[in-house]
Design a protein around this motif. Structure first.
Motif, PDB file in Angstrom:
ATOM      1  N   GLN A   1      56.099 -16.773  13.292  1.00 16.85           N
ATOM      2  CA  GLN A   1      55.161 -17.180  12.826  1.00 16.85           C
ATOM      3  C   GLN A   1      54.867 -16.946  11.690  1.00 16.85           C
ATOM      4  O   GLN A   1      55.461 -16.246  10.486  1.00 16.85           O
ATOM      5  CB  GLN A   1      54.355 -15.977  13.454  1.00 16.85           C
ATOM      6  CG  GLN A   1      52.560 -16.172  12.952  1.00 16.85           C
ATOM      7  CD  GLN A   1      51.678 -15.127  14.038  1.00 16.85           C
ATOM      8  OE1 GLN A   1      52.187 -13.706  15.198  1.00 16.85           O
ATOM      9  NE2 GLN A   1      50.598 -15.598  13.857  1.00 16.85           N
ATOM     10  N   GLY A   2      54.245 -17.841  10.936  1.00 16.02           N
ATOM     11  CA  GLY A   2      54.363 -17.984   9.156  1.00 16.02           C
ATOM     12  C   GLY A   2      55.532 -18.755   9.074  1.00 16.02           C
ATOM     13  O   GLY A   2      55.763 -19.068   7.508  1.00 16.02           O
ATOM     14  N   ARG A   3      56.860 -18.766   9.154  1.00 16.64           N
ATOM     15  CA  ARG A   3      57.847 -19.344   9.221  1.00 16.64           C
ATOM     16  C   ARG A   3      57.757 -21.075   8.476  1.00 16.64           C
ATOM     17  O   ARG A   3      58.530 -20.861   7.180  1.00 16.64           O
ATOM     18  CB  ARG A   3      58.968 -19.673  10.118  1.00 16.64           C
ATOM     19  CG  ARG A   3      60.842 -19.589   9.614  1.00 16.64           C
ATOM     20  CD  ARG A   3      61.010 -20.132  10.727  1.00 16.64           C
ATOM     21  NE  ARG A   3      62.231 -20.637  10.992  1.00 16.64           N
ATOM     22  CZ  ARG A   3      62.492 -21.863  10.990  1.00 16.64           C
ATOM     23  NH1 ARG A   3      61.835 -23.102  11.379  1.00 16.64           N
ATOM     24  NH2 ARG A   3      64.274 -21.606  10.213  1.00 16.64           N
ATOM     25  N   THR A   4      56.749 -21.856   8.689  1.00 21.99           N
ATOM     26  CA  THR A   4      56.794 -23.624   7.858  1.00 21.99           C
ATOM     27  C   THR A   4      55.657 -23.020   6.864  1.00 21.99           C
ATOM     28  O   THR A   4      56.368 -23.369   5.744  1.00 21.99           O
ATOM     29  CB  THR A   4      55.866 -23.965   9.493  1.00 21.99           C
ATOM     30  OG1 THR A   4      56.198 -24.213  10.361  1.00 21.99           O
ATOM     31  CG2 THR A   4      56.077 -25.515   8.559  1.00 21.99           C
ATOM     32  N   GLU A   5      54.774 -22.308   6.763  1.00 23.40           N
ATOM     33  CA  GLU A   5      54.342 -22.133   5.610  1.00 23.40           C
ATOM     34  C   GLU A   5      54.939 -21.775   4.753  1.00 23.40           C
ATOM     35  O   GLU A   5      54.934 -21.419   3.232  1.00 23.40           O
ATOM     36  CB  GLU A   5      52.963 -21.629   5.721  1.00 23.40           C
ATOM     37  CG  GLU A   5      51.869 -22.722   6.899  1.00 23.40           C
ATOM     38  CD  GLU A   5      52.167 -23.559   6.603  1.00 23.40           C
ATOM     39  OE1 GLU A   5      51.744 -24.569   4.761  1.00 23.40           O
ATOM     40  OE2 GLU A   5      51.773 -24.638   6.361  1.00 23.40           O
ATOM     41  N   ARG A   6      55.622 -20.450   4.877  1.00 23.52           N
ATOM     42  CA  ARG A   6      56.784 -19.769   4.248  1.00 23.52           C
ATOM     43  C   ARG A   6      57.961 -20.743   3.582  1.00 23.52           C
ATOM     44  O   ARG A   6      58.260 -20.443   2.190  1.00 23.52           O
ATOM     45  CB  ARG A   6      57.228 -18.137   4.572  1.00 23.52           C
ATOM     46  CG  ARG A   6      56.309 -16.909   5.011  1.00 23.52           C
ATOM     47  CD  ARG A   6      56.777 -15.900   5.692  1.00 23.52           C
ATOM     48  NE  ARG A   6      57.965 -16.108   7.056  1.00 23.52           N
ATOM     49  CZ  ARG A   6      57.157 -15.775   7.963  1.00 23.52           C
ATOM     50  NH1 ARG A   6      56.066 -15.372   7.696  1.00 23.52           N
ATOM     51  NH2 ARG A   6      58.096 -16.182   8.793  1.00 23.52           N
ATOM     52  N   ASN A   7      57.994 -20.871   4.326  1.00 19.22           N
ATOM     53  CA  ASN A   7      59.652 -21.807   3.820  1.00 19.22           C
ATOM     54  C   ASN A   7      59.228 -23.003   3.122  1.00 19.22           C
ATOM     55  O   ASN A   7      59.923 -23.471   2.067  1.00 19.22           O
ATOM     56  CB  ASN A   7      60.525 -22.831   4.543  1.00 19.22           C
ATOM     57  CG  ASN A   7      60.711 -21.383   6.067  1.00 19.22           C
ATOM     58  OD1 ASN A   7      61.430 -20.302   5.232  1.00 19.22           O
ATOM     59  ND2 ASN A   7      61.218 -21.966   7.166  1.00 19.22           N
ATOM     60  N   LEU A   8      57.695 -23.644   2.957  1.00 16.65           N
ATOM     61  CA  LEU A   8      57.709 -24.625   2.014  1.00 16.65           C
ATOM     62  C   LEU A   8      56.742 -24.096   0.772  1.00 16.65           C
ATOM     63  O   LEU A   8      57.554 -24.821   0.536  1.00 16.65           O
ATOM     64  CB  LEU A   8      56.463 -25.420   3.226  1.00 16.65           C
ATOM     65  CG  LEU A   8      55.533 -26.573   2.466  1.00 16.65           C
ATOM     66  CD1 LEU A   8      56.342 -28.040   2.359  1.00 16.65           C
ATOM     67  CD2 LEU A   8      54.490 -27.189   3.327  1.00 16.65           C
ATOM     68  N   SER A   9      56.268 -22.930   1.308  1.00 14.76           N
ATOM     69  CA  SER A   9      56.391 -22.677  -0.562  1.00 14.76           C
ATOM     70  C   SER A   9      57.640 -21.628  -1.571  1.00 14.76           C
ATOM     71  O   SER A   9      57.276 -22.527  -2.481  1.00 14.76           O
ATOM     72  CB  SER A   9      55.455 -21.334  -0.041  1.00 14.76           C
ATOM     73  OG  SER A   9      54.471 -20.121  -1.513  1.00 14.76           O
TER      74      SER A   9
END
Length: 369
Positions: free
Chosen positions: A202-210
């Motif tokens: 959960q939230g992995r995509t946004e963390r990686n992108l950031s």
């Protein structure tokens, strides 16, 4: 045993059967230590927890002696000394000391993993860690907090802060072409479908992108941000073609499963390459598991042949994996522990990009301190 008399720079395995016995035992002790440290942070004067934690470290030290791995002993001995002082009521466990216990465990696990792969241990700085722990264990109470901060910074490269691994929601970068923008929207949806496979993601995509975009920005946006964004979304899409047991479970993989797992960058790159205009992203995806010394996959490239976007993606992907590595134990690694492991991997990642990523994490820690 004096620290100077133990080979902490280039320790050798005398008996591989005994080594495997130690490795198996360590795998049993590690999750219990993480659980006990978490409990101790909530009840720092609980002598039952302290005693149990002491016992776990003591058992590791005993196993190291029996299995002829003497380099482990002085490291663990200093942790025992700190716990003895806590048990006697001389000092109270702080968040910093709790972090020290976990970092100590991490370094030993990393050392054993590297020895198993017959890789050098020099990047781990075990001699400095052992000397630092020895000094810390003998510090006067009034100087203990400052010494703890110094040791954490020496091990991780960062001063401790109350950093949290929170989600970031950067606005979507837009291109002049509406078609390319729609591609990005679709790529993001695919990433979120992958993320939905496990609550741990959960939230992995946004963390990686950031992390990826911030690292690139610190380096002067040397990589096209939209291409990097697409690569972040699609780099692990190939995992969806594999049985979930091969990438969502902590079980050890068979050799056949490892070969299959190593094909996921090829599959993801093939998907990206079928969309016109995303060739740079395709290259990043294909290369994100290559390493600077040529030991990665799928093509065993060296540093000069790996594109910058893939170097960023490799660090970000590994950082996320480290944070979640022991989630099956019920404990996620802290930011400090994860970044320390990244910095110990100088044979895996590109040093200039690690430096930029370090600044991203340092900014995060300082912002949340």
């Amino acid at each position: 045993m004096e620290i100077a008399s133990v080979d902490l720079i280039n320790p050798q395995v005398e008996d591989w059967n005994s080594f495997q016995d130690f490795r198996d035992a360590l795998a049993d002790h590690a999750p219990e230590i993480e659980t006990l440290v978490a409990k101790l942070k909530q009840a720092p004067e609980d002598r039952v927890i302290i005693t149990n934690l002491f016992r776990e470290f003591h058992n590791i030290k005993g196993d190291a002696g029996l299995c002829r791995l003497p380099f482990v002993i002085p490291i663990i001995h200093s942790a025992e000394t700190l716990l003895s002082r806590m048990r006697d009521g001389e000092i109270i466990c702080s968040d910093g000391l709790a972090e020290i216990f976990l970092l100590t465990l991490d370094r030993i696990e990393q050392a054993i993993d590297l020895l198993a792969e017959r890789q050098p241990l020099a990047p781990l700085g075990l001699l400095s860690l052992a000397n630092g722990l020895d000094s810390l264990s003998r510090q006067a109470v009034a100087e203990l907090d400052a010494a703890t901060i110094r040791l954490i910074e020496a091990v991780t490269g960062f001063k401790p802060g109350s950093a949290l691994n929170k989600d970031f929601s950067p606005s979507t970068q837009q291109r002049s072409s509406n078609e390319l923008h729609q591609d990005l929207v679709f790529f993001r949806e695919l990433a979120l479908q992958l993320e939905a496979r496990s609550p741990l993601f959960q939230g992995r995509t946004e963390r990686n992108l950031s992390y990826a975009l911030a690292t690139n920005k610190i380096a002067g946006n040397r990589v096209d941000p939209e291409q990097l964004e697409a690569a972040v979304y699609l780099h692990d899409i190939g995992m969806m073609f594999l049985p979930e047991s091969q990438w969502l479970k902590p079980e050890k993989l068979s050799d056949e499963a490892k070969v299959a797992l190593q094909r996921h960058p090829l599959w993801a790159a093939e998907i990206a390459n079928r969309f016109v205009g995303w060739q740079q992203a395709t290259q990043m995806i294909l290369q994100h598991h290559e390493t600077v010394i040529g030991s990665g996959y799928p093509n065993g490239l060296g540093e000069k042949d790996i594109c910058d976007g893939a170097k960023i993606l490799a660090i970000v992907d590994a950082f996320e994996a480290i944070l979640l590595k022991h989630s099956h134990r019920g404990q996620q690694k802290s930011t400090l522990r994860a970044i320390a492991e990244i910095n110990a991997g100088d044979r895996q990642f590109s040093a200039p990009w690690v430096k930029a990523f370090n600044q991203v994490i340092r900014n995060q820690i300082e912002t949340n301190a």
